[in-house]
Scaffold this active site. Sequence first.
Site, PDB file in Angstrom:
ATOM      1  N   ASP A   1       1.005  -9.717  -2.688  1.00  0.00           N
ATOM      2  CA  ASP A   1       1.032 -10.696  -1.857  1.00  0.00           C
ATOM      3  C   ASP A   1      -0.734 -10.904  -1.684  1.00  0.00           C
ATOM      4  O   ASP A   1      -0.896 -10.815  -1.900  1.00  0.00           O
ATOM      5  CB  ASP A   1       1.611 -10.130  -0.237  1.00  0.00           C
ATOM      6  CG  ASP A   1       1.908 -11.415   0.547  1.00  0.00           C
ATOM      7  OD1 ASP A   1       2.232 -12.651  -0.082  1.00  0.00           O
ATOM      8  OD2 ASP A   1       1.358 -10.820   1.782  1.00  0.00           O
TER       9      ASP A   1
ATOM     10  N   ASP B   1       1.736  -7.317   3.059  1.00  0.00           N
ATOM     11  CA  ASP B   1       1.670  -7.013   4.639  1.00  0.00           C
ATOM     12  C   ASP B   1       2.577  -7.486   5.698  1.00  0.00           C
ATOM     13  O   ASP B   1       2.728  -7.540   6.807  1.00  0.00           O
ATOM     14  CB  ASP B   1      -0.026  -6.935   5.186  1.00  0.00           C
ATOM     15  CG  ASP B   1      -0.034  -8.912   5.077  1.00  0.00           C
ATOM     16  OD1 ASP B   1       0.320  -9.953   4.527  1.00  0.00           O
ATOM     17  OD2 ASP B   1      -0.619  -9.381   5.639  1.00  0.00           O
TER      18      ASP B   1
ATOM     19  N   CYS C   1       5.042  34.564  -2.346  1.00  0.00           N
ATOM     20  CA  CYS C   1       5.539  33.329  -4.315  1.00  0.00           C
ATOM     21  C   CYS C   1       6.443  32.642  -4.214  1.00  0.00           C
ATOM     22  O   CYS C   1       6.853  32.557  -3.490  1.00  0.00           O
ATOM     23  CB  CYS C   1       5.168  34.406  -5.576  1.00  0.00           C
ATOM     24  SG  CYS C   1       7.027  35.418  -4.747  1.00  0.00           S
TER      25      CYS C   1
ATOM     26  N   ASP D   1       7.098  -9.674   3.120  1.00  0.00           N
ATOM     27  CA  ASP D   1       7.405  -8.354   1.610  1.00  0.00           C
ATOM     28  C   ASP D   1       7.741  -7.173   1.373  1.00  0.00           C
ATOM     29  O   ASP D   1       8.565  -6.911   0.458  1.00  0.00           O
ATOM     30  CB  ASP D   1       5.465  -8.420   1.781  1.00  0.00           C
ATOM     31  CG  ASP D   1       4.649  -9.578   2.032  1.00  0.00           C
ATOM     32  OD1 ASP D   1       4.828  -9.733   1.163  1.00  0.00           O
ATOM     33  OD2 ASP D   1       3.635  -9.213   2.560  1.00  0.00           O
TER      34      ASP D   1
END
Length: 751
Positions: free
Chosen positions: A438, A643, A28, A647
């Site tokens: 982008d 990418d 638990c 960026d």
Amino acid sequence: MDQMSDAATGRKDAGDRVIDLAVEGMTCASCVARVERAARKVAGVSGAAVNLASERARISGAGFDAAAVIAAIGKAGYAAREVAESGAAEAAEATRRAADGRRELRHVIIAALLTAPLIGNMALHMAGAPLGLPGWAELALATPVQLWLGARFYRAGWAALRAGAGNMDLLVALGTSAAYGLSLVLLAQGWAGGHGGAPLYFDSAATVITLILFGKWLEARARRQTGAALAALAALRPTTARLRDADGGEREVPIGQVGRGDLVAVRPGERIPVDGVIEAGESSVDLSMLTGESLPVARGPGGLVPGGAINGEGALLLRTEAVGAETMLARIIRLVETAQAEKAPIQRLVDRVAAVFVPVVVAVAAATLAGWLLAGAGAPVAILNAVSVLVIACPCALGLATPTAVMAGTGVAARHGILVKDAEALEAAARVTAIAFDKTGTLTEGKPSVVAVAPTEGVSDAELLAMMAGVQAGSEHPLARAVCARAAADGIAAQPAEAVKALPGRGVSGEVGGQRITIGSSRLLEESAAAAGALGATAHELEAAGRSVSWVIGADGADRAARVLGLVGFGDRVKPGAAAAVAALRAQGRLVALLTGDNAGAAAAVARDLGIDKVFSGRLPADKTEIVSALRRDGHVVAMVGDGVNDAPSLAAADIGMAMATGTDIAMHTAGITLMRGEPALVVAALDVARATMRKIRQGLFWAFVYNVVGIPLAALGWLSPMVAGAAMAASSVSVVTNALLLRRWRPPVK
């Protein structure tokens, strides 16, 4: 396909050690808290995250002793061992879990067979039948259930007590022992006699244990299914490879004997054993388990193929690029493991509740006992109601709600090419209200081609392309590759360049034939103070048509005066599916913005094609970061999708960064989510699976809390018998896990 960096897979810094432990005996949320406390007390441990659903603990820190951590967890009452990262270890673990499952099922069946006559006897008594089991027979049937099959609750409960804490096993042990002990006392006093007298409660104790054992078996079976996606990925790990010797012979060797640079032969239909570059042969490669790519992709000489993928119809000869822990498959597995091991921020509430749950429940049970005794109900009634409180109040469902949903959600996401770095990224993605894209390589194909070459007077097309190809020969930028491809197609040799230097967000420069050549954007032209001259009109026409423009600026002589040598125009196509992805995001009420360093005309053309309203063109990396920050200040939860290297700052500045795996490693390093295919539709899918996962977490926590808030008072008031309480407790955990497993049916909303 680029390989993923260690940082992209959620690895810690080099100075921070991370180990994974398999922990047995947790039942638990209270157990989770105790294991974490025990691990954190070990010198050098800075972090401990325990996942109840996967029964794993991730321990991090500097200079700690793994054996000391295992010993500390053992002292807390749990068995721990270090998890080896190999296909054989995964297979051994799967075998062990399967054996545990079979043993638990055997115990459930035996308990049910022993309990069935007790339940039948209870039904006869309730119906007023004169016949029934004698007290000694009830004792004989209930004792094996209580003391043998229920021994696990005593062991775990005693371990919890020794550690100064409590858990679900302690509650069950206390509750069933009270019912069993009361029956023993009544039987010993002769109150029951043979067929009449005061009732016995052996049936209650045995039934509660049987129901809980059945519930735990169902729960464990369901929990194993939450890790099915990770197990499927682990099963892709190859164990052998066919090495090509220098004399052309081939021999099969264990994968551990293959090194970088070795030649590996792959026959048609075989699983590719290493990440490698194709030296010879052509084939189609099935990447579906790695990237979610629905159709096989063609690969030929020079193409990179990842280990774990399935070779198609052609024989291939590979030059090994990565093996073992450095392969793309191993890194994907590490990333999914990391996401499943980390706790979601919402789990902190559960941890705070679990820390005080068991002591509070014991106090409520004691108050229930005292209250009924004071009310004059008698010891049997008071004890049974206290037993019901102990049995029904189980924090299992609370502890399972979050990790099972996270495991199921990240697993199904991975199967569709969406890799989530951690649970925090998942939670952030579920709250996104604005998406900033982008342009190049993200919404467009990132494969621009040269559509116009315009040199100034005195410079030929060939000279301009030769200079540009020389300066950009080593660049991975899509525009640079387009220039080099055009020069090669026209049979133009690149001029040798020296002192090549990247100008982030602007372009690149280098020395060609004693002249400093700078290639870049209109912003770079403005900064150079060179005059565009007659080419200004040409550039304007190209940009108005949606073309990107690169200026070529030369500087020579003692004064290094800058002058324009020419410009080149590029065309790039919007990715198929980009318009549908943007439309889906806007239909969900999310703001969609375009952030690009490209000119206003090219940006406007893409925005017009895709239906994007907010456009920011001609922006440097720092500008993109500021725009993302401004959106956040306006109250948006922002996702940045990109990418490239430029960026990375804006990916880090956003609430959640999403990087295309077709881009650069540094972008994936910074992002919280990696999209294994360069498809904008995966952005929609990532946000959707995050929302679905958080919805399951909230549902699980809601029902777990409601179950306890409603169930404990009902039990204390005497409205729930111990047997009903036991059934309800088992059902709560199973229902939470089963609800989370429904995530496995999730499918991307946009194809």
